[in-house]
Design an enzyme around this catalytic site. Sequence first.
Site, PDB file in Angstrom:
ATOM      1  N   ASP A   1      39.760  41.172  40.845  1.00 52.44           N
ATOM      2  CA  ASP A   1      41.213  41.087  41.035  1.00 52.44           C
ATOM      3  C   ASP A   1      41.862  42.447  40.859  1.00 52.44           C
ATOM      4  O   ASP A   1      42.839  42.789  41.506  1.00 52.44           O
ATOM      5  CB  ASP A   1      41.821  40.091  40.039  1.00 52.44           C
ATOM      6  CG  ASP A   1      41.450  38.661  40.414  1.00 52.44           C
ATOM      7  OD1 ASP A   1      41.015  38.465  41.575  1.00 52.44           O
ATOM      8  OD2 ASP A   1      41.579  37.775  39.554  1.00 52.44           O
ATOM      9  N   CYS A   2      41.314  43.244  39.940  1.00 56.36           N
ATOM     10  CA  CYS A   2      41.905  44.565  39.708  1.00 56.36           C
ATOM     11  C   CYS A   2      41.322  45.640  40.614  1.00 56.36           C
ATOM     12  O   CYS A   2      41.952  46.649  40.888  1.00 56.36           O
ATOM     13  CB  CYS A   2      41.755  44.949  38.244  1.00 56.36           C
ATOM     14  SG  CYS A   2      40.118  44.590  37.582  1.00 56.36           S
ATOM     15  N   TYR A   3      40.080  45.423  41.080  1.00 63.99           N
ATOM     16  CA  TYR A   3      39.412  46.393  41.973  1.00 63.99           C
ATOM     17  C   TYR A   3      38.926  45.651  43.216  1.00 63.99           C
ATOM     18  O   TYR A   3      37.754  45.279  43.314  1.00 63.99           O
ATOM     19  CB  TYR A   3      38.209  47.025  41.272  1.00 63.99           C
ATOM     20  CG  TYR A   3      38.539  47.907  40.087  1.00 63.99           C
ATOM     21  CD1 TYR A   3      39.159  49.145  40.274  1.00 63.99           C
ATOM     22  CD2 TYR A   3      38.186  47.520  38.791  1.00 63.99           C
ATOM     23  CE1 TYR A   3      39.430  49.962  39.193  1.00 63.99           C
ATOM     24  CE2 TYR A   3      38.466  48.332  37.702  1.00 63.99           C
ATOM     25  CZ  TYR A   3      39.085  49.550  37.905  1.00 63.99           C
ATOM     26  OH  TYR A   3      39.355  50.358  36.840  1.00 63.99           O
TER      27      TYR A   3
END
Lengths: 131, 498
Positions: free
Chosen positions: B128-130
């Site tokens: 989700d962040c990368y």
Amino acid sequence: MKYVIKYSPENTKEPVLADAILSTKVKVNILTARLDSEEGVMILEVLGDSKDARKIVSHLRKHGLLVEKLDGNVLKDDDCCVDCGLCVGVCPTDAIIMHDKLMELDNRKCILCRACVEVCPVKALSIREGI
Amino acid sequence: MKSIAEINEKIRRGEAVIVRADEMPEIVSKKGPEKAAEKVDVVTTGTFGAMCSSGAFLNLGHSDPPIKIQKAWLNDVEAYAGLAAVDLYVGATELSTEKGMDYGGGHVIEDLVAGRSVDVKAKSYGTDCYPAKYLETTITLDDVNQAMLFNPRNNYQRYNAAANTSERTLYTYMGTLLPNMRNINYAGTGEISPLNNDPEYLTIGTGTRIFLGGAQGYVISEGTQHSPKTGFGTIAVSGDLKEMSAKYLRGVSMKQYGTSLLVGIGVPIPVLNPKIAKCTAIQNPDIRTNILDYSVPRRTRPVLKNVSYDELISGKVSIGDKTVKTASMSSFRISYEIMEKMREWMEAKEFYLTEPVRRLPRDTVFNPMRQKKKSTTVGKLMSKPVITVNVKSKLNAVSLVLVENNIDQVPVIDDDGRLVGIVTAWDITKATAENRRKLSEVMTSNVIMSKEGEFIDEVSRRLEKHKINSTPIVDDERRVIGIITLSDINKAYRGLNK
């Protein structure tokens, strides 16, 4: 004196070298030979003086062989070489020695066995193109 | 009697006396250690050779959208990515997936330092962040945020030298070893090698500033496998790759072994007292090492001779009645350049000594691996008794043996039971076609054989190398005591891997 002799498909069928030796009576020592039906490279050491060498070389050339004096055929890239000396140990003819921390190559002693080219860890050595 | 701060003050004033390690023996022998310690402030040491435990941490910065790199390749050489999102570690011995042993991590480091661009490929599972899953780009050293040369083991105090008594050429991390002991390869620079000049670690410790790859670097700690008691000390070092020079960091390919990195290291030894002066007066005849026989592929290899670096550097060593050529893997020319370079730096007031913040251990030993399951010897796996045929047998009798036992080859022995050859069904077919009848002329006399005490790993490599499926096992008298096949070995491997 050492010479590189190159055969082409036309003259691999004839005993050119044997003819040359018999007709000039000059003794030679075959140091290396890589021959197949297509072509071949031989390194000859002529045992005799420069007159003998000229005789046999001109005979070989007359019969279509490419003859070059074996000198300066191992090339060293001075910028690349680190003078470690790993090549010294594998050279069968002492053509490579260490002298005052530097690697020295005496092409006159070289028989183009390629051992030095193969072991050089930085790929500073090569055989001149066409040999 | 002198402090590092005092020596630094002398460097600042341009008054420090700096000499190379090879100049120190004469000074100490002429003046004695006391006077030598008064006169000389710094001894420079140097080495330039292949140091396999070397590598570099790179921080690539974040892409947009960002990626948590899971696997990465730099010029097709895999870099370790099991760190934070865009940190990588490229190790010197990792091989290119495309060029194999001709190009590896050492070459990637050299290319970066030389200012050449390097292709980056990376992949990820996406988070989700990368969210990014793939990445392809090209970088130079200027493009990365940090590039740290970080070498867990460098600068071995000395090395064992290597020779080969077997009948075939060996390709090793010690270079190409010709058969029948025709060459000896050695590494290390002897009396000018840094750790030989401070074997008690009186001045070299965590935080010691050194010459590393053409820039100023630091000793982090003792190196892995640090074994000072046996004369095999090592150090771990680090420095800023961006400041280094490709002249002192060179990628290398050792034929049929793999790649590595030639690293240039110099350590300044502050001559604080007579004891240190005496240490730095060490000479090549005093530094001894063993020439090991690499034809025995075991952890402990037989010692062929104990020699001094003086003998190794002389170019020839005699072993028994043989005189063998020696060849160095380290560059003495560049090692001397490094010692001179450090002197120039100090004279130009660009390099100051540091006080180590922690001494390195002087009592650690290098222990062997704890192995839960030890490899098996072929003696334990071989089939026995072995079906053999006598060399005087008729060919149709041999054929019968092959057919009755459902085998396609059989060892040939003489009247004393000694192995003299091996014959295959194909050899016999061929002989029949060519009307040849004598077994001794039909069989292969040059048999690849093994001993019962050898590990399956050695024997499996031998089978691979000669492209054969089985090998007779013989005793010291060459009597056949068993036979082992590739499938026996593979079965054993599967057992070990369970």
